[in-house]
Design a protein around this motif. Structure first.
Motif, PDB file in Angstrom:
ATOM      1  N   ILE A  30      48.819  38.322  35.168  1.00 40.24           N
ATOM      2  CA  ILE A  30      48.285  37.524  36.274  1.00 40.24           C
ATOM      3  C   ILE A  30      46.774  37.323  36.170  1.00 40.24           C
ATOM      4  CG2 ILE A  30      47.977  39.423  37.904  1.00 40.24           C
ATOM      5  CD1 ILE A  30      49.092  37.456  40.067  1.00 40.24           C
ATOM      6  N   ALA A  31      46.071  38.295  35.622  1.00 41.39           N
ATOM      7  CA  ALA A  31      44.612  38.150  35.492  1.00 41.39           C
ATOM      8  C   ALA A  31      44.274  36.965  34.588  1.00 41.39           C
ATOM      9  CB  ALA A  31      43.993  39.437  34.964  1.00 41.39           C
ATOM     10  N   THR A  32      45.003  36.823  33.496  1.00 40.94           N
ATOM     11  CA  THR A  32      44.769  35.707  32.573  1.00 40.94           C
ATOM     12  C   THR A  32      45.152  34.385  33.222  1.00 40.94           C
ATOM     13  OG1 THR A  32      45.070  37.110  30.641  1.00 40.94           O
ATOM     14  CG2 THR A  32      45.378  34.746  30.321  1.00 40.94           C
ATOM     15  N   VAL A  33      46.291  34.340  33.897  1.00 39.65           N
ATOM     16  CA  VAL A  33      46.728  33.110  34.570  1.00 39.65           C
ATOM     17  C   VAL A  33      45.710  32.709  35.629  1.00 39.65           C
ATOM     18  CG1 VAL A  33      48.490  32.129  36.105  1.00 39.65           C
ATOM     19  CG2 VAL A  33      49.172  33.458  34.100  1.00 39.65           C
ATOM     20  N   TYR A  34      45.253  33.652  36.416  1.00 42.18           N
ATOM     21  CA  TYR A  34      44.254  33.380  37.453  1.00 42.18           C
ATOM     22  C   TYR A  34      42.965  32.834  36.842  1.00 42.18           C
ATOM     23  CZ  TYR A  34      41.072  34.251  41.361  1.00 42.18           C
ATOM     24  OH  TYR A  34      40.133  34.117  42.367  1.00 42.18           O
ATOM     25  N   ARG A  35      42.492  33.472  35.796  1.00 39.00           N
ATOM     26  CA  ARG A  35      41.241  33.063  35.136  1.00 39.00           C
ATOM     27  C   ARG A  35      41.384  31.666  34.517  1.00 39.00           C
ATOM     28  NH1 ARG A  35      40.904  37.142  32.238  1.00 39.00           N
ATOM     29  NH2 ARG A  35      41.788  36.315  30.335  1.00 39.00           N
ATOM     30  N   GLU A  36      42.461  31.438  33.776  1.00 40.07           N
ATOM     31  CA  GLU A  36      42.637  30.157  33.088  1.00 40.07           C
ATOM     32  C   GLU A  36      42.881  29.004  34.069  1.00 40.07           C
ATOM     33  OE1 GLU A  36      45.678  30.725  30.123  1.00 40.07           O
ATOM     34  OE2 GLU A  36      44.342  31.924  28.835  1.00 40.07           O
ATOM     35  N   CYS A  37      43.702  29.235  35.083  1.00 42.09           N
ATOM     36  CA  CYS A  37      43.974  28.173  36.061  1.00 42.09           C
ATOM     37  C   CYS A  37      42.731  27.867  36.889  1.00 42.09           C
ATOM     38  CB  CYS A  37      45.144  28.563  36.960  1.00 42.09           C
ATOM     39  SG  CYS A  37      46.741  28.532  36.114  1.00 42.09           S
ATOM     40  N   SER A  38      41.988  28.903  37.268  1.00 40.79           N
ATOM     41  CA  SER A  38      40.750  28.695  38.020  1.00 40.79           C
ATOM     42  C   SER A  38      39.748  27.898  37.192  1.00 40.79           C
ATOM     43  CB  SER A  38      40.142  30.039  38.430  1.00 40.79           C
ATOM     44  OG  SER A  38      40.979  30.702  39.350  1.00 40.79           O
ATOM     45  N   ALA A  39      39.658  28.187  35.898  1.00 46.66           N
ATOM     46  CA  ALA A  39      38.738  27.473  35.011  1.00 46.66           C
ATOM     47  C   ALA A  39      39.111  25.992  34.893  1.00 46.66           C
ATOM     48  CB  ALA A  39      38.712  28.125  33.631  1.00 46.66           C
ATOM     49  N   LYS A  40      40.406  25.683  35.104  1.00 42.84           N
ATOM     50  CA  LYS A  40      40.873  24.297  35.022  1.00 42.84           C
ATOM     51  C   LYS A  40      40.812  23.579  36.362  1.00 42.84           C
ATOM     52  CE  LYS A  40      43.879  25.230  31.105  1.00 42.84           C
ATOM     53  NZ  LYS A  40      45.263  25.348  30.635  1.00 42.84           N
ATOM     54  N   GLY A  41      40.273  24.269  37.390  1.00 41.79           N
ATOM     55  CA  GLY A  41      40.091  23.617  38.677  1.00 41.79           C
ATOM     56  C   GLY A  41      41.043  24.033  39.777  1.00 41.79           C
ATOM     57  N   ALA A  42      41.969  24.938  39.504  1.00 42.06           N
ATOM     58  CA  ALA A  42      42.886  25.402  40.548  1.00 42.06           C
ATOM     59  C   ALA A  42      42.113  26.243  41.563  1.00 42.06           C
ATOM     60  CB  ALA A  42      44.005  26.234  39.936  1.00 42.06           C
ATOM     61  N   HIS A  43      42.444  26.064  42.829  1.00 38.31           N
ATOM     62  CA  HIS A  43      41.786  26.815  43.901  1.00 38.31           C
ATOM     63  C   HIS A  43      42.808  27.750  44.542  1.00 38.31           C
ATOM     64  CE1 HIS A  43      38.193  24.389  43.582  1.00 38.31           C
ATOM     65  NE2 HIS A  43      38.972  23.323  43.533  1.00 38.31           N
ATOM     66  N   PHE A  44      42.731  29.018  44.187  1.00 39.33           N
ATOM     67  CA  PHE A  44      43.646  30.014  44.737  1.00 39.33           C
ATOM     68  C   PHE A  44      43.242  30.348  46.163  1.00 39.33           C
ATOM     69  CE2 PHE A  44      44.631  30.455  40.329  1.00 39.33           C
ATOM     70  CZ  PHE A  44      45.916  30.973  40.278  1.00 39.33           C
ATOM     71  N   LEU A  45      44.227  30.603  47.013  1.00 38.15           N
ATOM     72  CA  LEU A  45      43.972  31.030  48.388  1.00 38.15           C
ATOM     73  C   LEU A  45      43.551  32.495  48.419  1.00 38.15           C
ATOM     74  CD1 LEU A  45      47.100  29.388  50.025  1.00 38.15           C
ATOM     75  CD2 LEU A  45      44.783  28.485  49.935  1.00 38.15           C
ATOM     76  N   THR A  46      44.040  33.267  47.447  1.00 38.94           N
ATOM     77  CA  THR A  46      43.701  34.691  47.346  1.00 38.94           C
ATOM     78  C   THR A  46      43.474  35.039  45.886  1.00 38.94           C
ATOM     79  OG1 THR A  46      45.990  35.423  47.039  1.00 38.94           O
ATOM     80  CG2 THR A  46      45.186  35.273  49.306  1.00 38.94           C
ATOM     81  N   GLU A  47      42.691  36.064  45.655  1.00 40.78           N
ATOM     82  CA  GLU A  47      42.582  36.622  44.309  1.00 40.78           C
ATOM     83  C   GLU A  47      43.807  37.506  44.078  1.00 40.78           C
ATOM     84  OE1 GLU A  47      38.916  38.721  43.938  1.00 40.78           O
ATOM     85  OE2 GLU A  47      37.708  36.933  44.285  1.00 40.78           O
ATOM     86  N   PRO A  48      44.115  37.838  42.825  1.00 43.41           N
ATOM     87  CA  PRO A  48      45.225  38.754  42.583  1.00 43.41           C
ATOM     88  C   PRO A  48      44.984  40.082  43.302  1.00 43.41           C
ATOM     89  CG  PRO A  48      44.588  37.681  40.541  1.00 43.41           C
ATOM     90  CD  PRO A  48      43.546  37.323  41.568  1.00 43.41           C
ATOM     91  N   LYS A  49      46.010  40.540  44.021  1.00 41.39           N
ATOM     92  CA  LYS A  49      45.896  41.766  44.806  1.00 41.39           C
ATOM     93  C   LYS A  49      47.160  42.593  44.628  1.00 41.39           C
ATOM     94  CE  LYS A  49      45.285  43.429  49.502  1.00 41.39           C
ATOM     95  NZ  LYS A  49      45.236  43.059  50.918  1.00 41.39           N
ATOM     96  N   ALA A  50      46.985  43.905  44.450  1.00 42.23           N
ATOM     97  CA  ALA A  50      48.122  44.816  44.276  1.00 42.23           C
ATOM     98  C   ALA A  50      48.876  44.976  45.594  1.00 42.23           C
ATOM     99  CB  ALA A  50      47.646  46.163  43.769  1.00 42.23           C
ATOM    100  N   HIS A  51      50.185  44.860  45.507  1.00 38.53           N
ATOM    101  CA  HIS A  51      51.087  45.047  46.651  1.00 38.53           C
ATOM    102  C   HIS A  51      52.226  45.961  46.192  1.00 38.53           C
ATOM    103  CE1 HIS A  51      49.418  41.913  49.300  1.00 38.53           C
ATOM    104  NE2 HIS A  51      49.147  41.277  48.177  1.00 38.53           N
ATOM    105  N   GLY A  52      51.933  47.231  45.996  1.00 38.13           N
ATOM    106  CA  GLY A  52      52.974  48.158  45.572  1.00 38.13           C
ATOM    107  C   GLY A  52      53.454  47.882  44.164  1.00 38.13           C
TER     108      GLY A  52
END
Length: 70
Positions: free
Chosen positions: A23-45
């Motif tokens: 998920i860290a790579t997906v978040y970084r790569e998608c954000s670099a391409k202009g995607a705007h996430f509502l939340t950063e990756p967060k641990a949920h159990g």
């Protein structure tokens, strides 16, 4: 049947759930391409999750399973 975009982005009755290996790579790569996430990756159990909306406003959960103890 007629499909429509959500009238209120703060309410939802369904969402798309996508599982990824890193998920860290997906978040970084998608954000670099202009995607705007509502939340950063967060641990949920047992998983790490982040949320994003598609261009029509539909909610998408991006998640990665975390290792479980032996």
């Amino acid at each position: 049947m007629t499909l429509s975009t959500p009238p209120d982005p703060n309410q939802t009755s369904a969402f798309l759930n996508i599982r990824v290996a890193d998920i860290a790579t997906v978040y970084r790569e998608c954000s670099a391409k202009g995607a705007h996430f509502l939340t950063e990756p967060k641990a949920h159990g047992r998983e790490i999750r982040a949320y994003i909306r598609d261009p029509d406003g539909h909610l998408i959960e991006v998640g990665q399973a975390t290792p479980t103890p032996d």
